[in-house]
Design a protein around this motif. Structure first.
Motif, PDB file in Angstrom:
ATOM      1  N   UNK A 183     -17.440 -24.983  87.045  1.00  0.00           N
ATOM      2  CA  UNK A 183     -18.607 -24.691  86.191  1.00  0.00           C
ATOM      3  C   UNK A 183     -20.022 -24.956  87.148  1.00  0.00           C
ATOM      4  N   UNK A 184     -20.037 -26.194  87.711  1.00  0.00           N
ATOM      5  CA  UNK A 184     -21.156 -26.602  88.362  1.00  0.00           C
ATOM      6  C   UNK A 184     -21.287 -25.877  89.848  1.00  0.00           C
ATOM      7  N   UNK A 185     -20.118 -25.660  90.410  1.00  0.00           N
ATOM      8  CA  UNK A 185     -20.349 -25.186  91.553  1.00  0.00           C
ATOM      9  C   UNK A 185     -20.948 -23.465  91.198  1.00  0.00           C
ATOM     10  N   UNK A 186     -20.313 -22.761  90.070  1.00  0.00           N
ATOM     11  CA  UNK A 186     -20.757 -21.591  89.867  1.00  0.00           C
ATOM     12  C   UNK A 186     -22.088 -21.416  89.408  1.00  0.00           C
ATOM     13  N   UNK A 187     -22.699 -22.401  88.907  1.00  0.00           N
ATOM     14  CA  UNK A 187     -24.146 -22.523  88.507  1.00  0.00           C
ATOM     15  C   UNK A 187     -25.007 -22.807  89.728  1.00  0.00           C
ATOM     16  N   UNK A 188     -24.487 -23.464  90.602  1.00  0.00           N
ATOM     17  CA  UNK A 188     -25.501 -23.686  91.795  1.00  0.00           C
ATOM     18  C   UNK A 188     -25.307 -22.545  92.703  1.00  0.00           C
ATOM     19  N   UNK A 189     -24.078 -21.496  92.528  1.00  0.00           N
ATOM     20  CA  UNK A 189     -24.294 -20.178  93.382  1.00  0.00           C
ATOM     21  C   UNK A 189     -25.200 -19.353  92.588  1.00  0.00           C
TER      22      UNK A 189
END
Length: 204
Positions: A183-189
């Motif tokens: 979830x965090x990686x997707x938000x950063x992306x």
């Protein structure tokens, strides 16, 4: 209509980050500050009667950000226990309502929270956010429901209560919550892609 001056902000930050694999998700860096401090920053100029953070075993200093810190000694009993501690502290502060927010929702804005107040009435207020599919925090709940909030049990928190209330719809991306590293990686992306698009518009 309820106002922030009569309302206690209750920030739930006592989760155990079980789905985050390892580490405390609330301390993870997101855009230069801990994930949990994004909602803190977004709402820092809203004139709440009180700010209450319900925490468990954290290194984050919520008190330095103007919060009364309440320790939840056993988060394994579910989110409802954190809600109970928050409501008890809000009652002690003389609040007419609570605005319940989650520390793992970094995209919440003050503008949206003011829309919750605009949709409020009195002590019987039950106003939740919605992505157009389901209600969720932030939720504004009047004091007529404090006893019900104190009586909640398990991990559903106030979900069963806010299902009955008024729902203020906003963009789904504003209500994203971070449960996993993915979830965090997707938000950063998404943030990186938005920054690239903005740079291209400026240069074009």
């Amino acid at each position: 209509m309820l106002t922030p001056e009569k309302t206690a902000l209750v920030l739930l930050a006592a989760g155990r980050s079980e789905r985050f694999a390892d580490g405390d998700k609330l301390t993870e860096d997101y855009l230069g500050q801990p994930l949990a401090f994004h909602v803190v920053t977004a709402l820092e100029k809203v004139p709440f009667l009180a700010r209450i953070a319900i925490v468990w075993d954290t290194v984050l200093d919520f008190s330095a950000r103007g919060f009364q810190v309440v320790e939840n000694p056993d988060p394994a009993l579910g989110q409802a226990r954190s809600v109970r501690y928050g409501v008890e502290a809000a009652e002690a502060a003389g609040a007419a309502a609570v605005l319940i927010a989650l520390a793992d929702m970094p995209r919440v804005t003050a503008a949206h929270c003011y829309r919750l107040f605009d949709a409020s009435d009195n002590g019987a207020t039950l106003v939740a956010s919605s992505d157009g599919v389901q209600p969720m925090p932030p939720a504004l709940i009047g004091r007529d429901h404090f006893a019900a909030l104190r009586g909640l049990d398990g991990d559903a928190g106030a979900r069963t209560l806010i299902l009955r209330g008024h729902h203020v719809i906003t963009r789904p991306e504003e209500l994203v919550d971070i449960d996993t590293r993915e979830d965090l990686a997707a938000l950063r992306a998404r943030e990186a892609a938005a920054a690239i698009r903005a740079a291209r518009r400026r240069s074009g």
